[in-house]
Design a protein around this motif. Structure first.
Motif, mmCIF file in Angstrom:
data_model
loop_
_atom_site.group_PDB
_atom_site.id
_atom_site.type_symbol
_atom_site.label_atom_id
_atom_site.label_comp_id
_atom_site.label_asym_id
_atom_site.label_seq_id
_atom_site.Cartn_x
_atom_site.Cartn_y
_atom_site.Cartn_z
ATOM 1 N N VAL A 9 0.887 -1.165 0.000
ATOM 2 C CA VAL A 9 0.000 0.000 0.000
ATOM 3 C C VAL A 9 0.923 1.212 0.000
ATOM 4 O O VAL A 9 1.702 1.396 0.932
ATOM 5 N N THR A 10 0.890 1.992 -1.078
ATOM 6 C CA THR A 10 1.799 3.132 -1.194
ATOM 7 C C THR A 10 1.018 4.388 -1.557
ATOM 8 O O THR A 10 -0.183 4.334 -1.826
ATOM 9 N N ASN A 11 1.700 5.528 -1.559
ATOM 10 C CA ASN A 11 1.078 6.806 -1.877
ATOM 11 C C ASN A 11 2.101 7.701 -2.554
ATOM 12 O O ASN A 11 3.214 7.846 -2.072
ATOM 13 N N ASN A 12 1.744 8.231 -3.714
ATOM 14 C CA ASN A 12 2.590 9.258 -4.331
ATOM 15 C C ASN A 12 1.709 10.284 -5.029
ATOM 16 O O ASN A 12 0.529 10.031 -5.297
ATOM 17 N N SER A 13 2.275 11.449 -5.316
ATOM 18 C CA SER A 13 1.461 12.585 -5.757
ATOM 19 C C SER A 13 0.850 12.371 -7.143
ATOM 20 O O SER A 13 -0.182 12.960 -7.449
ATOM 21 N N LEU A 14 1.457 11.542 -7.996
ATOM 22 C CA LEU A 14 0.937 11.367 -9.351
ATOM 23 C C LEU A 14 -0.120 10.279 -9.453
ATOM 24 O O LEU A 14 -1.063 10.385 -10.229
ATOM 25 N N GLU A 15 0.025 9.178 -8.660
ATOM 26 C CA GLU A 15 -0.900 8.039 -8.751
ATOM 27 C C GLU A 15 -1.843 7.927 -7.562
ATOM 28 O O GLU A 15 -2.737 7.089 -7.556
ATOM 29 N N GLY A 16 -1.622 8.747 -6.534
ATOM 30 C CA GLY A 16 -2.443 8.683 -5.340
ATOM 31 C C GLY A 16 -2.126 7.467 -4.508
ATOM 32 O O GLY A 16 -1.015 6.927 -4.566
ATOM 33 N N TYR A 17 -3.109 6.982 -3.732
ATOM 34 C CA TYR A 17 -2.918 5.765 -2.940
ATOM 35 C C TYR A 17 -3.054 4.559 -3.870
ATOM 36 O O TYR A 17 -3.999 4.480 -4.661
ATOM 37 N N VAL A 18 -2.083 3.643 -3.780
ATOM 38 C CA VAL A 18 -2.001 2.506 -4.702
ATOM 39 C C VAL A 18 -1.935 1.211 -3.889
ATOM 40 O O VAL A 18 -1.099 1.079 -2.991
ATOM 41 N N VAL A 27 -7.797 3.689 2.801
ATOM 42 C CA VAL A 27 -7.511 2.341 2.307
ATOM 43 C C VAL A 27 -7.889 1.333 3.399
ATOM 44 O O VAL A 27 -7.567 1.533 4.569
ATOM 45 N N LEU A 28 -8.601 0.261 3.019
ATOM 46 C CA LEU A 28 -9.166 -0.656 4.008
ATOM 47 C C LEU A 28 -8.294 -1.887 4.261
ATOM 48 O O LEU A 28 -8.672 -2.770 5.026
ATOM 49 N N VAL A 29 -7.140 -1.985 3.572
ATOM 50 C CA VAL A 29 -6.258 -3.149 3.751
ATOM 51 C C VAL A 29 -4.838 -2.679 4.042
ATOM 52 O O VAL A 29 -4.492 -1.531 3.786
ATOM 53 N N GLU A 30 -4.035 -3.610 4.578
ATOM 54 C CA GLU A 30 -2.634 -3.324 4.861
ATOM 55 C C GLU A 30 -1.770 -4.371 4.188
ATOM 56 O O GLU A 30 -2.241 -5.472 3.876
ATOM 57 N N GLU A 31 -0.493 -4.019 3.995
ATOM 58 C CA GLU A 31 0.458 -4.950 3.404
ATOM 59 C C GLU A 31 0.441 -6.269 4.177
ATOM 60 O O GLU A 31 0.459 -6.273 5.414
ATOM 61 N N GLY A 32 0.363 -7.395 3.459
ATOM 62 C CA GLY A 32 0.359 -8.715 4.096
ATOM 63 C C GLY A 32 -1.021 -9.270 4.359
ATOM 64 O O GLY A 32 -1.174 -10.462 4.647
ATOM 65 N N ASP A 33 -2.051 -8.423 4.245
ATOM 66 C CA ASP A 33 -3.430 -8.896 4.477
ATOM 67 C C ASP A 33 -3.834 -9.915 3.413
ATOM 68 O O ASP A 33 -3.468 -9.789 2.251
ATOM 69 N N THR A 34 -4.612 -10.906 3.835
ATOM 70 C CA THR A 34 -5.241 -11.815 2.890
ATOM 71 C C THR A 34 -6.596 -11.231 2.513
ATOM 72 O O THR A 34 -7.357 -10.833 3.394
ATOM 73 N N VAL A 35 -6.866 -11.140 1.208
ATOM 74 C CA VAL A 35 -8.156 -10.591 0.778
ATOM 75 C C VAL A 35 -8.899 -11.623 -0.050
ATOM 76 O O VAL A 35 -8.294 -12.499 -0.677
ATOM 77 N N GLU A 36 -10.215 -11.508 -0.043
ATOM 78 C CA GLU A 36 -11.043 -12.388 -0.848
ATOM 79 C C GLU A 36 -11.523 -11.662 -2.086
ATOM 80 O O GLU A 36 -11.621 -10.434 -2.099
ATOM 81 N N LYS A 37 -11.817 -12.445 -3.105
ATOM 82 C CA LYS A 37 -12.417 -11.879 -4.321
ATOM 83 C C LYS A 37 -13.693 -11.132 -3.953
ATOM 84 O O LYS A 37 -14.538 -11.660 -3.224
ATOM 85 N N GLY A 38 -13.812 -9.874 -4.410
ATOM 86 C CA GLY A 38 -15.011 -9.089 -4.122
ATOM 87 C C GLY A 38 -14.956 -8.320 -2.818
ATOM 88 O O GLY A 38 -15.895 -7.577 -2.502
ATOM 89 N N GLN A 39 -13.850 -8.485 -2.054
ATOM 90 C CA GLN A 39 -13.719 -7.738 -0.787
ATOM 91 C C GLN A 39 -13.360 -6.292 -1.090
ATOM 92 O O GLN A 39 -12.484 -6.012 -1.917
ATOM 93 N N GLN A 40 -14.029 -5.351 -0.413
ATOM 94 C CA GLN A 40 -13.709 -3.933 -0.641
ATOM 95 C C GLN A 40 -12.342 -3.602 -0.054
ATOM 96 O O GLN A 40 -12.036 -3.968 1.086
ATOM 97 N N ILE A 41 -11.502 -2.918 -0.846
ATOM 98 C CA ILE A 41 -10.153 -2.562 -0.382
ATOM 99 C C ILE A 41 -9.990 -1.056 -0.205
ATOM 100 O O ILE A 41 -9.040 -0.601 0.403
#
Ligand SMILES: [Zn+2]
Length: 184
Positions: A103-112, A132-146
């Motif tokens: 999960v990163t942030n820069n001025s041209l692409e925003g939160y990524v 942003v609703l997730v953190e690096e290392g999180d397991t996410v499911e298909k269709g989960q809001q991030i």
């Protein structure tokens, strides 16, 4: 007459028998590779079923790795190695089960947010808001809001949109090849 004919045939096979066997062997291998390779690729892509990164979304800019598309914000023509989406509620969802790579942030692409999936796929969601609703290392499911689309990608948007990329083995691929974007 008969004996000499038989001898001729015998001599023929003595001379060329090895070559004939080798030739048949090579053809058999070529056929095997030719028949199994495309089949294996088809299976690996059809096994995965992606969902859309946004619900009831409009595609505001499609994927283009050949033709230049106009970027109004930057006032320039460029290729577009992703797809832009806009929707009413701005909610952004993971397109497959996976693990959050970064999960990163820069001025041209925003939160990524980058999510790693099976079969060498990575999905990338740019221009997210800081919520942003997730953190690096999180397991996410298909269709989960991030997260939610916003205008943080200042190199591209002045209103809330998502810039979505799909990578296969480290290379941007056309998401249209894997995700049914008409079925929203
Ligand atoms: Zn874009």
């Amino acid at each position: 007459m008969e004996i000499s004919k038989q001898n001729k045939i015998k001599n023929f096979f003595k001379r060329y028998g090895v070559m004939i066997v080798a030739g048949v062997f090579v053809v058999a291998i070529a056929l095997t590779i030719g028949l199994t390779l495309p089949a294996a690729q088809e299976v690996s892509t059809t096994e995965l079923s992606f969902t859309l990164p946004m619900n009831n979304a409009e595609i505001t800019k499609d994927f283009s790795d050949q033709d230049l598309l106009y970027n109004e914000v930057m006032n320039r023509w460029e290729t577009h190695l992703g797809i832009d989406f806009a929707s009413e509620d701005n909610a952004v969802y993971s397109v497959l089960d996976g693990t959050v790579l970064s999960v990163t942030n820069n001025s041209l692409e925003g939160y990524v947010v980058e999510i790693e999936h099976t079969d060498g796929f990575v999905s990338v969601y740019s221009s997210l808001s800081e919520n942003v609703l997730v953190e690096e290392g999180d397991t996410v499911e298909k269709g989960q809001q991030i997260g939610e689309a916003s205008s943080t990608a200042t190199a591209e948007f002045t209103d809330a949109q998502l810039h979505f990329c799909l990578l296969k083995d480290g290379v941007e691929v056309d998401p249209n090849l894997y995700i049914d974007l008409q079925n929203k």
